[in-house]
Design a protein around this motif. Structure first.
Motif, PDB file in Angstrom:
ATOM      1  N   ALA A  60       0.857  -1.014   0.256  1.00 27.73           N
ATOM      2  CA  ALA A  60       0.098   0.004   0.401  1.00 27.73           C
ATOM      3  C   ALA A  60       0.725   1.363  -0.015  1.00 27.73           C
ATOM      4  CB  ALA A  60      -1.010   0.080   0.863  1.00 27.73           C
ATOM      5  N   LEU A  61       1.716   1.457   0.557  1.00 25.92           N
ATOM      6  CA  LEU A  61       3.379   2.583   1.527  1.00 25.92           C
ATOM      7  C   LEU A  61       3.628   3.049  -0.435  1.00 25.92           C
ATOM      8  CD1 LEU A  61       5.129   1.629   4.249  1.00 25.92           C
ATOM      9  CD2 LEU A  61       3.143   3.730   3.086  1.00 25.92           C
ATOM     10  N   ARG A  62       3.394   1.444  -1.573  1.00 26.17           N
ATOM     11  CA  ARG A  62       4.771   1.893  -2.985  1.00 26.17           C
ATOM     12  C   ARG A  62       3.583   2.314  -3.510  1.00 26.17           C
ATOM     13  NH1 ARG A  62       9.749  -1.813  -3.590  1.00 26.17           N
ATOM     14  NH2 ARG A  62       9.339  -1.031  -5.132  1.00 26.17           N
ATOM     15  N   ARG A  63       1.909   1.874  -3.495  1.00 28.46           N
ATOM     16  CA  ARG A  63       1.166   2.174  -4.237  1.00 28.46           C
ATOM     17  C   ARG A  63       0.666   3.809  -4.076  1.00 28.46           C
ATOM     18  NH1 ARG A  63      -1.239  -2.460  -3.196  1.00 28.46           N
ATOM     19  NH2 ARG A  63      -2.848  -1.489  -1.824  1.00 28.46           N
ATOM     20  N   LEU A  64       0.499   4.364  -2.817  1.00 30.31           N
ATOM     21  CA  LEU A  64       0.716   5.712  -2.333  1.00 30.31           C
ATOM     22  C   LEU A  64       1.077   6.332  -3.250  1.00 30.31           C
ATOM     23  CD1 LEU A  64      -0.420   7.994  -1.160  1.00 30.31           C
ATOM     24  CD2 LEU A  64       0.071   6.877   0.803  1.00 30.31           C
ATOM     25  N   PHE A  65       2.629   6.333  -2.941  1.00 32.16           N
ATOM     26  CA  PHE A  65       4.291   7.029  -3.542  1.00 32.16           C
ATOM     27  C   PHE A  65       4.368   7.070  -5.407  1.00 32.16           C
ATOM     28  CE2 PHE A  65       4.555   7.601   1.546  1.00 32.16           C
ATOM     29  CZ  PHE A  65       4.414   8.522   1.748  1.00 32.16           C
ATOM     30  N   GLU A  83      -5.723  11.853   1.548  1.00 36.51           N
ATOM     31  CA  GLU A  83      -3.911  11.130   1.940  1.00 36.51           C
ATOM     32  C   GLU A  83      -3.580  11.243   3.032  1.00 36.51           C
ATOM     33  OE1 GLU A  83      -1.598  13.949  -1.395  1.00 36.51           O
ATOM     34  OE2 GLU A  83      -2.282  13.136  -2.892  1.00 36.51           O
ATOM     35  N   ARG A  84      -3.601  12.125   3.763  1.00 38.66           N
ATOM     36  CA  ARG A  84      -2.958  12.430   5.133  1.00 38.66           C
ATOM     37  C   ARG A  84      -3.671  11.186   6.023  1.00 38.66           C
ATOM     38  NH1 ARG A  84      -1.813  16.822   8.692  1.00 38.66           N
ATOM     39  NH2 ARG A  84      -1.141  17.887   7.157  1.00 38.66           N
ATOM     40  N   ALA A  85      -5.470  10.662   5.103  1.00 35.57           N
ATOM     41  CA  ALA A  85      -6.345   9.919   6.121  1.00 35.57           C
ATOM     42  C   ALA A  85      -5.294   8.523   5.481  1.00 35.57           C
ATOM     43  CB  ALA A  85      -7.228   9.523   6.395  1.00 35.57           C
ATOM     44  N   GLY A  89      -3.437   5.451   7.899  1.00 34.22           N
ATOM     45  CA  GLY A  89      -4.798   4.101   7.970  1.00 34.22           C
ATOM     46  C   GLY A  89      -3.582   3.145   7.909  1.00 34.22           C
ATOM     47  N   ILE A  90      -2.410   3.390   6.611  1.00 40.82           N
ATOM     48  CA  ILE A  90      -1.617   2.285   6.640  1.00 40.82           C
ATOM     49  C   ILE A  90      -0.878   2.408   7.102  1.00 40.82           C
ATOM     50  CG2 ILE A  90       0.538   2.131   4.592  1.00 40.82           C
ATOM     51  CD1 ILE A  90      -0.899   3.676   2.541  1.00 40.82           C
ATOM     52  N   ARG A 106       1.196  -6.890  21.376  1.00 47.49           N
ATOM     53  CA  ARG A 106       0.646  -6.275  19.608  1.00 47.49           C
ATOM     54  C   ARG A 106       0.468  -4.468  20.305  1.00 47.49           C
ATOM     55  NH1 ARG A 106      -1.818  -7.924  14.605  1.00 47.49           N
ATOM     56  NH2 ARG A 106      -1.561  -5.611  13.915  1.00 47.49           N
ATOM     57  N   GLY A 107       1.119  -3.664  20.297  1.00 50.05           N
ATOM     58  CA  GLY A 107       0.843  -2.256  19.634  1.00 50.05           C
ATOM     59  C   GLY A 107       1.348  -1.619  18.711  1.00 50.05           C
ATOM     60  N   ALA A 108       0.746  -0.495  18.452  1.00 53.02           N
ATOM     61  CA  ALA A 108       0.728   0.192  17.045  1.00 53.02           C
ATOM     62  C   ALA A 108       1.631   1.002  17.073  1.00 53.02           C
ATOM     63  CB  ALA A 108      -0.851   0.464  16.751  1.00 53.02           C
ATOM     64  N   LEU A 109       2.142   1.283  15.204  1.00 51.55           N
ATOM     65  CA  LEU A 109       2.275   2.590  15.164  1.00 51.55           C
ATOM     66  C   LEU A 109       1.169   3.959  14.959  1.00 51.55           C
ATOM     67  CD1 LEU A 109       4.764   1.453  12.621  1.00 51.55           C
ATOM     68  CD2 LEU A 109       5.340   1.897  14.896  1.00 51.55           C
ATOM     69  N   SER A 110       1.688   5.335  15.307  1.00 52.50           N
ATOM     70  CA  SER A 110       0.792   5.891  14.113  1.00 52.50           C
ATOM     71  C   SER A 110       1.457   7.448  13.833  1.00 52.50           C
ATOM     72  CB  SER A 110      -0.078   7.205  15.453  1.00 52.50           C
ATOM     73  OG  SER A 110       1.092   7.225  16.666  1.00 52.50           O
TER      74      SER A 110
END
Length: 141
Positions: A60-65, A83-85, A89-90, A106-110
């Motif tokens: 998803a990051l590759r598609r976006l950028f 785009e920011r949203a 989400g990714i 399990r934690g999360a990134l933001s």
């Protein structure tokens, strides 16, 4: 005086699809990363490297950028809310495991929106359960 070490990430282009976060900390180890698509920017961050699992997020990051933003870097990009949203989400979908040496959770990134102007292909400022960091992956150029 402690010596500093420099580690260049993906120097031989073998880490395709890998995600890492460098958690910023005074370790004496500085990670260098080429980022920004064909803009070929050079970033450096001191800290410790955490490998992450997230093949869907990497895609998803590759598609976006690379596709949607053209792969030419986002220096000065305004980051409209849609785009920011999407980026938010990714980033939030990527698991980040935290351990105290006895248990793992399990934690999360933001997305670190206070540093959104620094976000670019292969270099996204994030907040981890261990503090601020930079999400990195192999640059497409």
């Amino acid at each position: 005086m402690a010596s500093r070490r420099f580690v260049t990430l993906d120097q031989d282009d073998t880490a395709d699809g890998c995600l890492h976060v460098v958690v910023e900390a005074p370790t004496g180890v500085h990670y260098r990363q080429q980022y920004g698509g064909t803009a070929c920017r050079q970033g450096r961050v001191e800290g410790f490297l955490v490998p992450l699992s997230g093949p869907d997020a990497a895609a998803a990051l590759r598609r976006l950028f690379e596709e949607d933003l053209g792969g030419v870097g986002t220096w000065g990009h305004a980051w409209p809310e849609a785009e920011r949203a999407r980026l938010r989400g990714i980033v939030e979908s990527i698991p980040y495991w935290v351990s105290d040496g006895h248990t793992e959770e399990r934690g999360a990134l933001s997305l670190d929106e206070s540093r959104i102007s620094e976000a670019d292909e292969a270099w996204v400022p994030v907040v981890t359960p261990d503090g601020p960091g930079v999400l990195v992956w192999p640059n497409s150029d």
